[in-house]
Write an enzyme that holds these catalytic residues in place. Sequence first.
Site, mmCIF file in Angstrom:
data_model
loop_
_atom_site.group_PDB
_atom_site.id
_atom_site.type_symbol
_atom_site.label_atom_id
_atom_site.label_comp_id
_atom_site.label_asym_id
_atom_site.label_seq_id
_atom_site.Cartn_x
_atom_site.Cartn_y
_atom_site.Cartn_z
ATOM 1 N N ASP A 139 30.855 -14.361 -61.270
ATOM 2 C CA ASP A 139 29.944 -14.380 -60.116
ATOM 3 C C ASP A 139 28.539 -14.428 -60.714
ATOM 4 O O ASP A 139 27.939 -13.415 -61.054
ATOM 5 C CB ASP A 139 30.150 -13.116 -59.271
ATOM 6 C CG ASP A 139 29.237 -13.083 -58.046
ATOM 7 O OD1 ASP A 139 28.208 -13.804 -58.053
ATOM 8 O OD2 ASP A 139 29.533 -12.332 -57.106
ATOM 9 N N HIS B 19 31.089 -12.983 -54.837
ATOM 10 C CA HIS B 19 32.449 -12.484 -54.599
ATOM 11 C C HIS B 19 32.472 -11.421 -53.506
ATOM 12 O O HIS B 19 33.547 -11.057 -53.028
ATOM 13 C CB HIS B 19 33.079 -11.947 -55.892
ATOM 14 C CG HIS B 19 32.560 -10.612 -56.314
ATOM 15 N ND1 HIS B 19 31.296 -10.426 -56.835
ATOM 16 C CD2 HIS B 19 33.128 -9.385 -56.267
ATOM 17 C CE1 HIS B 19 31.131 -9.140 -57.106
ATOM 18 N NE2 HIS B 19 32.225 -8.490 -56.775
ATOM 19 N N GLU C 7 34.018 1.450 -51.203
ATOM 20 C CA GLU C 7 34.351 2.039 -52.524
ATOM 21 C C GLU C 7 33.528 3.290 -52.803
ATOM 22 O O GLU C 7 33.841 4.051 -53.706
ATOM 23 C CB GLU C 7 34.147 1.078 -53.713
ATOM 24 C CG GLU C 7 35.108 -0.063 -53.785
ATOM 25 C CD GLU C 7 34.907 -0.939 -55.018
ATOM 26 O OE1 GLU C 7 34.513 -0.422 -56.070
ATOM 27 O OE2 GLU C 7 35.151 -2.152 -54.897
ATOM 28 N N GLU D 238 26.301 -1.504 -61.541
ATOM 29 C CA GLU D 238 26.704 -2.459 -60.498
ATOM 30 C C GLU D 238 27.758 -1.724 -59.683
ATOM 31 O O GLU D 238 28.914 -1.641 -60.070
ATOM 32 C CB GLU D 238 27.243 -3.729 -61.151
ATOM 33 C CG GLU D 238 27.281 -4.889 -60.185
ATOM 34 C CD GLU D 238 28.494 -4.853 -59.271
ATOM 35 O OE1 GLU D 238 28.461 -4.112 -58.235
ATOM 36 O OE2 GLU D 238 29.462 -5.563 -59.558
HETATM 37 C C1 LIG Z 1 31.933 -3.112 -59.996
HETATM 38 S S1 LIG Z 1 32.535 -2.643 -61.593
HETATM 39 C C2 LIG Z 1 31.179 -3.103 -62.631
HETATM 40 C C3 LIG Z 1 31.566 -3.312 -64.086
HETATM 41 C C4 LIG Z 1 30.432 -3.762 -65.003
HETATM 42 N N1 LIG Z 1 29.317 -2.852 -64.959
HETATM 43 C C5 LIG Z 1 29.953 -5.150 -64.646
HETATM 44 O O1 LIG Z 1 28.838 -5.269 -64.140
HETATM 45 O O2 LIG Z 1 30.684 -6.105 -64.869
HETATM 46 C C6 LIG Z 1 32.416 -0.903 -61.469
HETATM 47 C C7 LIG Z 1 33.035 -0.122 -62.627
HETATM 48 O O3 LIG Z 1 32.707 1.252 -62.447
HETATM 49 C C8 LIG Z 1 33.799 2.074 -62.807
HETATM 50 N N2 LIG Z 1 33.651 3.345 -62.082
HETATM 51 C C9 LIG Z 1 33.571 3.497 -60.726
HETATM 52 N N3 LIG Z 1 33.415 4.793 -60.414
HETATM 53 C C10 LIG Z 1 33.375 5.476 -61.589
HETATM 54 C C11 LIG Z 1 33.253 6.862 -61.918
HETATM 55 N N4 LIG Z 1 33.128 7.774 -60.957
HETATM 56 N N5 LIG Z 1 33.275 7.224 -63.221
HETATM 57 C C12 LIG Z 1 33.436 6.280 -64.197
HETATM 58 N N6 LIG Z 1 33.574 4.959 -63.946
HETATM 59 C C13 LIG Z 1 33.537 4.554 -62.660
HETATM 60 C C14 LIG Z 1 35.024 1.249 -62.440
HETATM 61 O O4 LIG Z 1 36.154 1.643 -63.202
HETATM 62 C C15 LIG Z 1 34.546 -0.183 -62.739
HETATM 63 O O5 LIG Z 1 34.927 -0.583 -64.040
#
Ligand SMILES: C[S@@+](CC[C@H](N)C(=O)[O-])C[C@H]1O[C@@H](n2cnc3c(N)ncnc32)[C@H](O)[C@@H]1O
Length: 340
Positions: free
Chosen positions: A35, A277, A137, A128
């Site tokens: 994306d 996305h 989420e 992000e």
């Molecule tokens: C939308 S993805 C973004 C991934 C990356 N930063 C990118 O921009 O490609 C969000 C990520 O945050 C992690 N995540 C969400 N809540 C979390 C939490 N409370 N503690 C640790 N990781 C978390 C998820 O496992 C996921 O890999």
Amino acid sequence: MSQQEAQQQENGLTAQDYYFDSYSHWGIHEEMLKDDVRTLSYRDAIMQNPHLFRDKVVLDVGCGTGILSMFCARAGAKHVYGIDMSEIIHKAREIVNINKLSDRITVIKGKMEDIQLPVEKVDIIVSEWMGYFLLYESMLDTVLLARDRYLAPGGLMFPDRAKLLIAAIEDAEYKEEKIGFWDDVYGFDFSPIKRDVWKEPLVDNVDRIAVNTNSCEILSIDLTTVKKEELSFSSPFEITATRNDYVHAFLAWFDVEFSACHKPLSFSTGPFSRYTHWKQTVFYTHKDLTVKNGEYIRGTISCKPAERNHRELDIDISYNFIPKDEEREVVSEELSYRMC
Ligand SMILES: C[S@@+](CC[C@H](N)C(=O)[O-])C[C@H]1O[C@@H](n2cnc3c(N)ncnc32)[C@H](O)[C@@H]1O
């Protein structure tokens, strides 16, 4: 307990486990990385502002594959801490290593809520966190917790602004395909399913031509100050028809801004911008409206995390449409939706 929750309990897994598991496979990261509206906006916001990142300590909340951490390191950050609970973090560690950035990026596996960073404060938080309809989420809760715990006074959030908007659309054909379908399924009345279909907003890409009102902002977030409680909101809206048409649904989308950049940078997930996305979110109304150019639809939209699972959303929309002539009916509805 929903059927899905019961199944999860039987498997010994919680909704939490499922949530993080959904980020463990590379497939979802491929979709996010490809994306380019999303990823290039983050890249440009970070790498075009090395004066903000040089020698700074950065926290990447939910680092996934490590892409944002690596942008920060390339922009000159002294050290970046990338945190993620999902298994993808093992790949992030390897990726950081083979890109020779392991002296400046530390990836830590764990829930942001549970881990203790090796530093007391950070200068910048990147993340992000946006979901469908911005708040799905509820990952923003985690980012705000990280901000309150670790961001040094005067520190920066990347991004630092977000807003949600609403408009109305003409969508007769697809509404019939998605909702009308259940009225007659091979000669049978499937209305018990239809009731549930009404309740689930549809995440889809909507053609700009379908939008037949102006848009109205329903939520504006300043990430440097917003509190978790403010993410449950109720907002009035007023939209004006921009042509004579029929209205079949409300449409919502969000815009995000990196206002700390030297040249503020933003992107939109709306129907007038390039595909992302996140697409847009469609809320079908039960009644169809016949609107004339210049007429108003006034309403209120409320949103809060669901009690059954805080990552899901309960969204209510009530609206009132008073046509300018008496031949057409006044229309009012109170509608409830669940994003799950
Ligand atoms: C939308 S993805 C973004 C991934 C990356 N930063 C990118 O921009 O490609 C969000 C990520 O945050 C992690 N995540 C969400 N809540 C979390 C939490 N409370 N503690 C640790 N990781 C978390 C998820 O496992 C996921 O890999």
